[in-house]
Design a protein around this motif. Structure first.
Motif, PDB file in Angstrom:
ATOM      1  N   ASP A 141      38.796  38.101  45.559  1.00 55.83           N
ATOM      2  CA  ASP A 141      38.472  39.650  45.719  1.00 55.83           C
ATOM      3  C   ASP A 141      39.740  40.571  45.308  1.00 55.83           C
ATOM      4  O   ASP A 141      40.184  40.940  46.375  1.00 55.83           O
ATOM      5  CB  ASP A 141      38.249  39.590  46.974  1.00 55.83           C
ATOM      6  N   VAL A 142      39.724  40.406  44.063  1.00 54.21           N
ATOM      7  CA  VAL A 142      40.784  41.520  43.530  1.00 54.21           C
ATOM      8  C   VAL A 142      40.418  43.073  43.348  1.00 54.21           C
ATOM      9  O   VAL A 142      41.988  43.546  43.925  1.00 54.21           O
ATOM     10  CB  VAL A 142      40.749  41.700  42.015  1.00 54.21           C
ATOM     11  N   SER A 143      39.984  43.291  43.896  1.00 55.84           N
ATOM     12  CA  SER A 143      39.173  44.636  44.950  1.00 55.84           C
ATOM     13  C   SER A 143      39.644  44.782  46.038  1.00 55.84           C
ATOM     14  O   SER A 143      39.740  46.091  46.266  1.00 55.84           O
ATOM     15  CB  SER A 143      37.446  45.374  44.459  1.00 55.84           C
ATOM     16  N   ASN A 144      39.094  43.588  47.141  1.00 53.01           N
ATOM     17  CA  ASN A 144      39.874  44.833  48.167  1.00 53.01           C
ATOM     18  C   ASN A 144      40.150  43.009  48.249  1.00 53.01           C
ATOM     19  O   ASN A 144      39.745  42.780  50.061  1.00 53.01           O
ATOM     20  CB  ASN A 144      38.349  45.125  48.828  1.00 53.01           C
ATOM     21  N   PRO A 145      41.279  42.561  48.571  1.00 53.62           N
ATOM     22  CA  PRO A 145      42.100  41.744  48.804  1.00 53.62           C
ATOM     23  C   PRO A 145      41.973  41.565  50.745  1.00 53.62           C
ATOM     24  O   PRO A 145      42.469  42.515  51.144  1.00 53.62           O
ATOM     25  CB  PRO A 145      43.244  40.746  48.321  1.00 53.62           C
ATOM     26  N   PRO A 200      47.224  33.930  47.375  1.00 50.25           N
ATOM     27  CA  PRO A 200      46.859  35.433  48.150  1.00 50.25           C
ATOM     28  C   PRO A 200      47.278  36.520  47.015  1.00 50.25           C
ATOM     29  O   PRO A 200      47.424  36.288  45.454  1.00 50.25           O
ATOM     30  CB  PRO A 200      47.789  35.666  48.640  1.00 50.25           C
ATOM     31  N   THR A 201      46.212  37.744  47.169  1.00 50.75           N
ATOM     32  CA  THR A 201      46.359  38.627  46.576  1.00 50.75           C
ATOM     33  C   THR A 201      46.546  39.783  46.590  1.00 50.75           C
ATOM     34  O   THR A 201      46.134  40.166  47.649  1.00 50.75           O
ATOM     35  CB  THR A 201      44.755  38.649  45.518  1.00 50.75           C
ATOM     36  N   SER A 202      48.174  40.863  46.201  1.00 49.89           N
ATOM     37  CA  SER A 202      49.233  41.726  46.783  1.00 49.89           C
ATOM     38  C   SER A 202      47.508  42.928  47.139  1.00 49.89           C
ATOM     39  O   SER A 202      46.095  42.747  46.645  1.00 49.89           O
ATOM     40  CB  SER A 202      49.354  42.371  45.939  1.00 49.89           C
ATOM     41  N   HIS A 203      47.524  42.859  48.153  1.00 57.02           N
ATOM     42  CA  HIS A 203      47.121  44.547  48.428  1.00 57.02           C
ATOM     43  C   HIS A 203      47.281  45.972  47.708  1.00 57.02           C
ATOM     44  O   HIS A 203      46.792  46.310  48.374  1.00 57.02           O
ATOM     45  CB  HIS A 203      47.394  45.287  49.826  1.00 57.02           C
ATOM     46  N   ALA A 204      48.291  45.834  46.963  1.00 60.97           N
ATOM     47  CA  ALA A 204      48.761  47.094  45.736  1.00 60.97           C
ATOM     48  C   ALA A 204      46.718  47.648  45.109  1.00 60.97           C
ATOM     49  O   ALA A 204      46.699  46.831  44.565  1.00 60.97           O
ATOM     50  CB  ALA A 204      49.582  46.817  45.116  1.00 60.97           C
ATOM     51  N   PHE A 205      47.179  48.537  45.693  1.00 53.96           N
ATOM     52  CA  PHE A 205      45.933  49.359  44.190  1.00 53.96           C
ATOM     53  C   PHE A 205      45.367  49.338  43.260  1.00 53.96           C
ATOM     54  O   PHE A 205      46.832  49.278  42.338  1.00 53.96           O
ATOM     55  CB  PHE A 205      45.977  51.212  45.208  1.00 53.96           C
ATOM     56  N   ASP A 206      45.086  48.093  42.728  1.00 53.61           N
ATOM     57  CA  ASP A 206      44.734  47.640  41.643  1.00 53.61           C
ATOM     58  C   ASP A 206      44.101  46.845  41.389  1.00 53.61           C
ATOM     59  O   ASP A 206      42.928  45.879  41.278  1.00 53.61           O
ATOM     60  CB  ASP A 206      45.595  46.739  41.974  1.00 53.61           C
ATOM     61  N   ASN A 207      42.288  47.764  40.951  1.00 57.12           N
ATOM     62  CA  ASN A 207      41.233  47.263  40.921  1.00 57.12           C
ATOM     63  C   ASN A 207      41.217  47.196  39.365  1.00 57.12           C
ATOM     64  O   ASN A 207      40.024  46.610  38.702  1.00 57.12           O
ATOM     65  CB  ASN A 207      40.171  48.026  40.744  1.00 57.12           C
ATOM     66  N   LYS A 208      42.121  46.599  37.978  1.00 59.19           N
ATOM     67  CA  LYS A 208      42.212  46.166  36.913  1.00 59.19           C
ATOM     68  C   LYS A 208      42.286  45.056  36.592  1.00 59.19           C
ATOM     69  O   LYS A 208      42.482  44.445  35.432  1.00 59.19           O
ATOM     70  CB  LYS A 208      42.900  47.133  36.218  1.00 59.19           C
ATOM     71  N   LEU A 236      37.056  29.562  45.617  1.00 55.01           N
ATOM     72  CA  LEU A 236      37.332  30.864  45.449  1.00 55.01           C
ATOM     73  C   LEU A 236      36.371  32.214  46.539  1.00 55.01           C
ATOM     74  O   LEU A 236      35.215  32.103  46.106  1.00 55.01           O
ATOM     75  CB  LEU A 236      36.946  31.343  43.712  1.00 55.01           C
ATOM     76  N   ASP A 237      36.965  32.635  47.041  1.00 54.03           N
ATOM     77  CA  ASP A 237      36.803  33.704  47.942  1.00 54.03           C
ATOM     78  C   ASP A 237      36.619  35.176  46.781  1.00 54.03           C
ATOM     79  O   ASP A 237      37.308  35.927  45.413  1.00 54.03           O
ATOM     80  CB  ASP A 237      37.223  34.700  49.066  1.00 54.03           C
ATOM     81  N   SER A 238      35.111  35.673  46.920  1.00 58.05           N
ATOM     82  CA  SER A 238      35.016  36.899  45.918  1.00 58.05           C
ATOM     83  C   SER A 238      34.416  38.480  46.283  1.00 58.05           C
ATOM     84  O   SER A 238      34.490  38.259  47.681  1.00 58.05           O
ATOM     85  CB  SER A 238      33.982  36.447  44.632  1.00 58.05           C
ATOM     86  N   PRO A 239      34.808  39.652  45.567  1.00 55.04           N
ATOM     87  CA  PRO A 239      34.288  40.370  45.680  1.00 55.04           C
ATOM     88  C   PRO A 239      32.885  40.767  46.469  1.00 55.04           C
ATOM     89  O   PRO A 239      32.344  40.376  45.527  1.00 55.04           O
ATOM     90  CB  PRO A 239      34.694  41.479  44.530  1.00 55.04           C
ATOM     91  N   PRO A 240      32.399  41.623  46.528  1.00 56.26           N
ATOM     92  CA  PRO A 240      30.569  40.952  47.320  1.00 56.26           C
ATOM     93  C   PRO A 240      29.918  42.385  45.330  1.00 56.26           C
ATOM     94  O   PRO A 240      31.057  42.529  45.231  1.00 56.26           O
ATOM     95  CB  PRO A 240      29.939  42.570  47.923  1.00 56.26           C
ATOM     96  N   GLY A 241      28.658  42.275  45.369  1.00 56.72           N
ATOM     97  CA  GLY A 241      28.719  43.117  44.158  1.00 56.72           C
ATOM     98  C   GLY A 241      28.422  42.149  43.349  1.00 56.72           C
ATOM     99  O   GLY A 241      28.092  40.614  43.165  1.00 56.72           O
TER     100      GLY A 241
END
Ligand SMILES: Nc1ncnc2c1ncn2[C@@H]1O[C@H](COP(=O)(O)OP(=O)(O)OP(=O)(O)O)[C@@H](O)[C@H]1O
Ligand SMILES: [Mg+2]
Length: 250
Positions: A40-44, A84-92, A111-116
């Motif tokens: 969930d790289v947009s909101n880990p 883990p995925t870093s929380h740093a603002f990074d949606n790219k 794999l945990d994933s983002p919604p949508g």
């Protein structure tokens, strides 16, 4: 047992991350090695949910800088193994290279994933999956979103798809299992009740499977893990005695 299991939903907040963490914990209880990846790289939030403080290497380093994924694995004190995925603002962060990064790993990957459903990353995640687990709540908005992501997975030629119905309250305001199955045109492979123990465990930053081994949700996580592994599982005996006593006391 498939190698890559993705946990997806369509609608946000239905319990994907909680499910991914507890499925991993339950598989561990059966001695089945696995690795959780916070995709969930947009909101880990796996790091926060398990209170893992400092992470020198994350999925970002693996994907961007081609760091070997083995170096980014953190072992939690419960035995969970996590990238883990870093929380740093990074949606790219583009997950189209995730497949290359994990291809040599021998264990089951969760794999945990983002919604949508519109995100290219969701397609990459679905593309990689040997098994797709769609988590939903028994409510119309969640189930219609689940049906959409199932359609997307089917368009990507995925056949191993199952629905997990989470936060069941057994009241007259929710959809029943049969209705969800019809709306999703997909079998339900697991049901998890609304359980205060899940939130208590969350507060203590632990999987409920470790925090409350007798909780109703834990029993269901264990049941599903056993089902995926093709193993037998019978809930602890004193659980039924506890239920019997509760009935007698009523
Ligand atoms: N079976 C359950 N009983 C009670 N609470 C639950 C249950 N499953 C999940 N929750 C709670 O629901 C909330 C949302 O869970 P979670 O963060 O896992 O959802 P998510 O689908 O990953 O959300 P997002 O789409 O934002 O990533 C959490 O507070 C969690 O504790
Ligand atoms: Mg989540």
């Amino acid at each position: 047992m498939p190698n890559v299991i993705s946990v997806v939903s369509g609608k946000g907040g239905v319990g994907k991350t909680t499910f991914a963490i507890n499925l991993a914990a339950a598989l561990n209880e059966f001695g089945h090695n696995n690795l959780l990846i916070d995709a969930d790289v947009s909101n880990p939030n796996m790091l926060l949910m398990l209170q893992i403080p400092h992470v020198p290497l994350t999925l970002q380093d693996v994907i961007r800088d081609k760091v070997d994924i083995e170096h980014a694995i953190r072992v939690h004190h419960t035995g969970l193994r996590i990238v883990p995925t870093s929380h740093a603002f990074d949606n790219k962060l583009d997950l189209s290279k995730l497949g290359e990064a994990i291809e040599t790993l021998p264990e089951t990957i969760i794999l945990d994933s983002p919604p949508g459903i519109d995100d290219a990353n969701i397609r990459s995640i679905l593309d990689l999956s040997d098994r797709v687990i769609v988590v939903t709540n028994p409510e119309i908005p969640a189930v219609t979103a689940a049906a959409k992501i199932i359609k997307l997975a089917k368009n990507l030629k995925k056949t191993n798809i199952g629905v997990v119905l989470n936060r069941i309250r057994d009241d007259q305001f929710e959809l029943i299992k049969d209705e969800v199955e019809i709306m999703c045109e997909t079998p339900i492979i697991g049901t998890i009740p609304e359980d205060p123990a899940v939130r208590r465990a969350g507060f203590d930053t632990l999987p409920v499977v470790h925090h409350s081994p007798l909780a109703p949700s834990t029993v269901q996580y264990m049941r599903l893990a056993a089902r995926l592994l093709g193993k037998e599982y019978s809930p602890p005996k004193y659980l039924s005695i506890k239920r019997l006593l509760a009935k007698v006391r009523k």
